[in-house]
Scaffold this motif. Structure first.
Motif, PDB file in Angstrom:
ATOM      1  N   ASN A   1      16.685   6.652  -4.072  1.00  0.00           N
ATOM      2  CA  ASN A   1      17.282   5.950  -2.927  1.00  0.00           C
ATOM      3  C   ASN A   1      16.328   4.915  -2.343  1.00  0.00           C
ATOM      4  OD1 ASN A   1      19.699   7.359  -3.077  1.00  0.00           O
ATOM      5  ND2 ASN A   1      18.942   9.009  -1.780  1.00  0.00           N
ATOM      6  N   ALA A   2      15.059   5.246  -2.338  1.00  0.00           N
ATOM      7  CA  ALA A   2      14.006   4.327  -1.888  1.00  0.00           C
ATOM      8  C   ALA A   2      12.901   4.390  -2.936  1.00  0.00           C
ATOM      9  CB  ALA A   2      13.478   4.756  -0.522  1.00  0.00           C
ATOM     10  N   PRO A   3      12.128   3.327  -3.087  1.00  0.00           N
ATOM     11  CA  PRO A   3      11.065   3.341  -4.099  1.00  0.00           C
ATOM     12  C   PRO A   3      10.079   4.486  -3.845  1.00  0.00           C
ATOM     13  CG  PRO A   3      11.259   1.167  -3.101  1.00  0.00           C
ATOM     14  CD  PRO A   3      12.149   2.075  -2.336  1.00  0.00           C
ATOM     15  N   ARG A   4       9.595   5.087  -4.905  1.00  0.00           N
ATOM     16  CA  ARG A   4       8.599   6.151  -4.786  1.00  0.00           C
ATOM     17  C   ARG A   4       7.297   5.570  -4.235  1.00  0.00           C
ATOM     18  NH1 ARG A   4      11.459   7.482  -9.535  1.00  0.00           N
ATOM     19  NH2 ARG A   4      12.490   9.486  -9.310  1.00  0.00           N
ATOM     20  N   GLU A   5       6.652   6.332  -3.353  1.00  0.00           N
ATOM     21  CA  GLU A   5       5.445   5.849  -2.691  1.00  0.00           C
ATOM     22  C   GLU A   5       4.355   5.494  -3.698  1.00  0.00           C
ATOM     23  OE1 GLU A   5       3.011   7.064   1.234  1.00  0.00           O
ATOM     24  OE2 GLU A   5       3.047   8.626  -0.324  1.00  0.00           O
ATOM     25  N   GLY A   6       4.172   6.319  -4.722  1.00  0.00           N
ATOM     26  CA  GLY A   6       3.161   6.028  -5.741  1.00  0.00           C
ATOM     27  C   GLY A   6       3.443   4.731  -6.466  1.00  0.00           C
ATOM     28  N   HIS A   7       4.726   4.437  -6.710  1.00  0.00           N
ATOM     29  CA  HIS A   7       5.102   3.189  -7.367  1.00  0.00           C
ATOM     30  C   HIS A   7       4.823   1.992  -6.457  1.00  0.00           C
ATOM     31  CE1 HIS A   7       8.161   5.506 -10.098  1.00  0.00           C
ATOM     32  NE2 HIS A   7       6.898   5.800 -10.364  1.00  0.00           N
ATOM     33  N   VAL A   8       5.070   2.172  -5.160  1.00  0.00           N
ATOM     34  CA  VAL A   8       4.802   1.087  -4.199  1.00  0.00           C
ATOM     35  C   VAL A   8       3.306   0.777  -4.167  1.00  0.00           C
ATOM     36  CG1 VAL A   8       4.863   0.420  -1.751  1.00  0.00           C
ATOM     37  CG2 VAL A   8       6.855   1.538  -2.802  1.00  0.00           C
ATOM     38  N   PHE A   9       2.472   1.839  -4.156  1.00  0.00           N
ATOM     39  CA  PHE A   9       1.023   1.601  -4.152  1.00  0.00           C
ATOM     40  C   PHE A   9       0.554   1.003  -5.474  1.00  0.00           C
ATOM     41  CE2 PHE A   9       0.727   4.693  -0.527  1.00  0.00           C
ATOM     42  CZ  PHE A   9       0.179   3.798   0.374  1.00  0.00           C
ATOM     43  N   GLN A  10       1.162   1.399  -6.567  1.00  0.00           N
ATOM     44  CA  GLN A  10       0.818   0.788  -7.863  1.00  0.00           C
ATOM     45  C   GLN A  10       1.116  -0.707  -7.820  1.00  0.00           C
ATOM     46  OE1 GLN A  10       3.164   2.269 -11.149  1.00  0.00           O
ATOM     47  NE2 GLN A  10       1.902   1.227 -12.676  1.00  0.00           N
ATOM     48  N   LEU A  11       2.281  -1.067  -7.319  1.00  0.00           N
ATOM     49  CA  LEU A  11       2.656  -2.477  -7.221  1.00  0.00           C
ATOM     50  C   LEU A  11       1.747  -3.213  -6.234  1.00  0.00           C
ATOM     51  CD1 LEU A  11       4.767  -4.517  -8.267  1.00  0.00           C
ATOM     52  CD2 LEU A  11       6.136  -3.949  -6.248  1.00  0.00           C
ATOM     53  N   ALA A  12       1.393  -2.560  -5.124  1.00  0.00           N
ATOM     54  CA  ALA A  12       0.482  -3.177  -4.154  1.00  0.00           C
ATOM     55  C   ALA A  12      -0.882  -3.433  -4.796  1.00  0.00           C
ATOM     56  CB  ALA A  12       0.343  -2.293  -2.921  1.00  0.00           C
ATOM     57  N   ALA A  13      -1.333  -2.505  -5.648  1.00  0.00           N
ATOM     58  CA  ALA A  13      -2.609  -2.705  -6.349  1.00  0.00           C
ATOM     59  C   ALA A  13      -2.521  -3.928  -7.258  1.00  0.00           C
ATOM     60  CB  ALA A  13      -2.977  -1.461  -7.149  1.00  0.00           C
ATOM     61  N   TYR A  14      -1.395  -4.116  -7.914  1.00  0.00           N
ATOM     62  CA  TYR A  14      -1.227  -5.306  -8.755  1.00  0.00           C
ATOM     63  C   TYR A  14      -1.239  -6.574  -7.896  1.00  0.00           C
ATOM     64  CZ  TYR A  14       0.174  -2.053 -12.444  1.00  0.00           C
ATOM     65  OH  TYR A  14       0.214  -1.034 -13.359  1.00  0.00           O
ATOM     66  N   CYS A  15      -0.602  -6.534  -6.735  1.00  0.00           N
ATOM     67  CA  CYS A  15      -0.621  -7.693  -5.835  1.00  0.00           C
ATOM     68  C   CYS A  15      -2.058  -8.012  -5.429  1.00  0.00           C
ATOM     69  CB  CYS A  15       0.231  -7.421  -4.592  1.00  0.00           C
ATOM     70  SG  CYS A  15       2.018  -7.416  -4.879  1.00  0.00           S
ATOM     71  N   LEU A  16      -2.823  -6.975  -5.087  1.00  0.00           N
ATOM     72  CA  LEU A  16      -4.216  -7.177  -4.704  1.00  0.00           C
ATOM     73  C   LEU A  16      -5.021  -7.767  -5.859  1.00  0.00           C
ATOM     74  CD1 LEU A  16      -6.451  -6.624  -2.514  1.00  0.00           C
ATOM     75  CD2 LEU A  16      -6.826  -4.468  -3.714  1.00  0.00           C
ATOM     76  N   LEU A  17      -4.812  -7.235  -7.063  1.00  0.00           N
ATOM     77  CA  LEU A  17      -5.536  -7.745  -8.231  1.00  0.00           C
ATOM     78  C   LEU A  17      -5.158  -9.192  -8.539  1.00  0.00           C
ATOM     79  CD1 LEU A  17      -5.400  -4.570 -10.484  1.00  0.00           C
ATOM     80  CD2 LEU A  17      -7.466  -5.644  -9.552  1.00  0.00           C
TER      81      LEU A  17
END
Length: 173
Positions: free
Chosen positions: A85-101
């Motif tokens: 229903n909502a993105p998994r928190e671990g997936h959001v942090f994974q994507l945020a790490a890619y944004c940071l990189l």
């Protein structure tokens, strides 16, 4: 002769439109947004790119795709499972790490990233708040590593069974 030429021209135009529609559908089903692919972690697009790396944080990652949209880099992470229903928190942090990189590698802050599940795509804004939460998480993980407290999560036995490190993991189920 003119009628034959016109017939061939119309046929080619219809074929071109059909191929465009098919390619657009294939792009959407693969989780790819519109834009130019500038990085891919899939050998389907050619040579697999080197991972992104930030020395300061000792952080490495490979987004599935980086797409250039209107001059902005957008990381895309493709998941094979159906969407929650909502993105998994671990997936959001994974994507945020890619944004940071991406920001640290190309000196260009992504406005957002995309999490593509099998049946739905979420656009996740890369806000300062999300970045700060990610940096806090990285500090916590590094602290746990130094203290020898960083164990693997085995809350999902099916994931453990499919893990690529299972053969060498001393914590496998």
């Amino acid at each position: 002769m003119t009628a034959a030429f016109l017939y061939v021209a119309v046929l080619l135009a219809v074929l071109a439109v059909g191929l465009f529609i098919v390619s657009h559908r294939m792009q959407r089903s693969a989780g790819m947004p519109t834009g130019r692919v500038v990085y891919s972690d899939s050998n389907l697009w050619g040579k697999v790119e080197e991972p992104l790396y930030d020395r300061q944080l000792s952080l490495t990652g490979r987004p599935d795709y980086l797409v250039s949209q209107s001059g902005k880099m957008v990381p895309v992470e493709v998941k094979s499972s159906g969407a929650p229903n909502a993105p998994r928190e671990g997936h959001v942090f994974q994507l945020a790490a890619y944004c940071l990189l991406v920001e640290r590698t190309w000196h260009q802050r992504p406005p957002h990233g995309l999490l593509h599940y099998r049946n739905r795509t979420f656009a996740i804004d890369y806000t300062r708040e999300l970045e700060n939460r990610l940096l806090d998480l990285i500090v916590d993980i590094r602290h746990q590593e130094r203290m020898g407290e960083a164990g693997r999560s085995h809350a999902e036995p099916a994931r453990c069974a499919k893990c690529g490190y299972r053969d060498i993991c001393d914590q496998r189920l």
